[in-house]
Design an enzyme around this catalytic site. Sequence first.
Site, PDB file in Angstrom:
ATOM      1  N   GLU A 124       0.817  -1.219   0.000  1.00 40.84           N
ATOM      2  CA  GLU A 124       0.000   0.000   0.000  1.00 40.84           C
ATOM      3  C   GLU A 124       0.851   1.268   0.000  1.00 40.84           C
ATOM      4  O   GLU A 124       0.348   2.356   0.268  1.00 40.84           O
ATOM      5  CB  GLU A 124      -0.966   0.018   1.188  1.00 40.84           C
ATOM      6  CG  GLU A 124      -1.904  -1.166   1.221  1.00 40.84           C
ATOM      7  CD  GLU A 124      -2.755  -1.311  -0.026  1.00 40.84           C
ATOM      8  OE1 GLU A 124      -3.125  -0.269  -0.602  1.00 40.84           O
ATOM      9  OE2 GLU A 124      -3.056  -2.450  -0.416  1.00 40.84           O
ATOM     10  N   ASP A 215      -1.537  -2.464  -9.193  1.00 39.65           N
ATOM     11  CA  ASP A 215      -2.150  -3.769  -8.975  1.00 39.65           C
ATOM     12  C   ASP A 215      -2.346  -4.522 -10.286  1.00 39.65           C
ATOM     13  O   ASP A 215      -2.967  -4.010 -11.230  1.00 39.65           O
ATOM     14  CB  ASP A 215      -3.503  -3.613  -8.291  1.00 39.65           C
ATOM     15  CG  ASP A 215      -3.390  -3.021  -6.904  1.00 39.65           C
ATOM     16  OD1 ASP A 215      -2.267  -2.953  -6.381  1.00 39.65           O
ATOM     17  OD2 ASP A 215      -4.422  -2.624  -6.331  1.00 39.65           O
TER      18      ASP A 215
END
Length: 697
Positions: A124, A215
């Site tokens: 993250e 991602d």
Amino acid sequence: MDKVHFLFGVHNHQPIGNFDFVFEKAYTQSYLPFLDAMERHPTLHWNLHATGILWDWLEKHHPEYVDRVVEQVRQSRVEILSGGYYEPILPALPDADKIGQIQKLTRYIRQRFKVKPKGMWLAERVWEPHLTKTLHDAGVEYTLLDDTHFLTTGMSEDEMVGAYLCEEQGTTVKVLPIRKDLRYAIPFKDPADTLNLLRRFATPSGHKALVMFDDGEKFGLWPDTHDHVYVNGWLERFLVALESNSEWVVCSRVSDYMAEHGPLGRVYLPTASYYEMSEWTLPAQPQEALIHAMKSLNHNGSAGARNFIRGGFWRNFLTKYEESNNLHKKMLRVAEKVHRAAETLSEAGQKSAAKLQKMLDALWAGQCNCAYWHGVFGGLYLPHLRQALYRELLSAEQQADKVLGEAGINVQEDDFDKDGRKEILVESPEQNIYFAPHSGGAIFEWDLRSEGVNLLNVLTRRKEGYHKQLLEAHVSAAPEGGVRTIHDIVRVKEPALEKRLYTDWYRRASLLDHFLHPNTTLEDFYHCQYGEQGDFIQTDYRYDIVRDKYPQVRLSRSGTVWTGDQRNTISVEKTISVAEPTSWQVVYRIQNAQGPACALWFGSEMAFAFSSQDQPEPVEHLQAQSWQRRDHGFGLGVQAQFDVPTDLWEFPLHTVSLSEEGFERTYQGTVLLAHIRITLNPGQALVRTWRIGAERE
């Protein structure tokens, strides 16, 4: 000819506890077709990070995929990045676990791919300045962060074209900015838009590099992206465009680029993640205020000031959600036990190495970040992910206690949640029961250790900033000719969901003491819109502990109960006896300590985290001597037995949250309220007893 480097990479991950069919769907819709596409374009170099969790799954279910990646590495086409094996938020971990997790994934990469990884993926992109030294000590040469981190230092977008050096205590690590304009363009805009952006930074020396690392699931797993990326050919067109322009667009592995071009300078980055994270960490009202402020800056021509405005940072989730903090502090408590046990095993020599690694793996798996927070993905709101972390942590705890020789029932007074007030922690080989005297004298965690289940792993219903979108019934369709990024899309998975937005004003737990308004209905209580006539919820209880073979915890409070204009001082005392193997008993004593005779409606609330719901709507059980629920998912039965027939209210606890698939209702557990109507004369007391137990099916 002028040139520019394009550092293109994907990060693939599935969390601990995710369903196997989700792994398989991600593989077939995203990971596999992406690799197929890259193999069709052998002149393009790229970068790949996958978490240890995913590598483990692939080795078991699709080892041929891993073999194909090995071949790409052998051909020097792809660079494999390390990272925390179980994808933890590194700053939230003990230092030993930070380094241990990185080194575990690095070992796997060296053994399987026969290369030493130079860079790592930071989960993250949660950055805190002290990480520079941690990464350096773990053997990491570089990591990738979002441009948000760099913009807050005053750096312009035009300067985010290569690597910079971060320094901490004389150690350094290289950091590269991931550009948001590329993240939002790929794969949602025409490939020409990316080429136009790259062309702006082409130079005769070709020293500039633009990074797009995001991602891998956005290439096929996110809503509508599989058709867009593969069926409609976006990725193929994109890769062909890169190949066709290879005379000036140099697709590189990150370490290859840095071997040719040194860092552009030194930078000191503040605590940050990507901008969206800074919104999600805030409570609903401040989140709305931040969004409004950012829109105002755009409207009045001060868009440049946006770079210096952000919300909170990742650790704010530990204050926003008590359940997140509970999970985090449980992890820290288990980590302390595990590392003490590790010292004992280390002294025992090499024969204990396998036992030590098994214990560490359970702890580290329990540090997987996804269930600790919530944003546009389900995360914390997904009970199977939370329960999976408790399963791993309880396994690690059991292993550590065996090494440490912990036996019998231990009772500790400790500030478990780190709020300056002590909790009571009762731990035995079979179960843990944690009490919060300062919060209604409630039980907030009940672990069945052998089963790896926290039966109080429920989630309180809260107002979220994005609920406003649901209330406004704003459902967006995909724009013509393309798809929306996951941050912009709005979907609703069932009709009339906005009518299910119930909000709790207290944290759901067990043995919460209510004095209900006489007009309260089951529906009122279910909606948490009822009259509370006492002051026993979320207030301080006195406590004392009887330390015996089977200890007792006595919690008591003298509070005020209003009945109309009449005020009474009511004393509530509850004595919990902890019995083996997995049960406990509570004895309530309710006394009219001061005031005239009064009619009271008392209720004791309990909550249970089952694997699936039984009753979809609230139900009433009149004069029940017992209540039970079989949970086949956990392989458990839970039973409550009452000393005399008792009225019960039972209802499912549902939350309405946002996930990548849209707004959805999620079962979090079952609430059971045992309630009685009583009349007490001055000084009179009532005593009631019931027993709660769980057993294997």
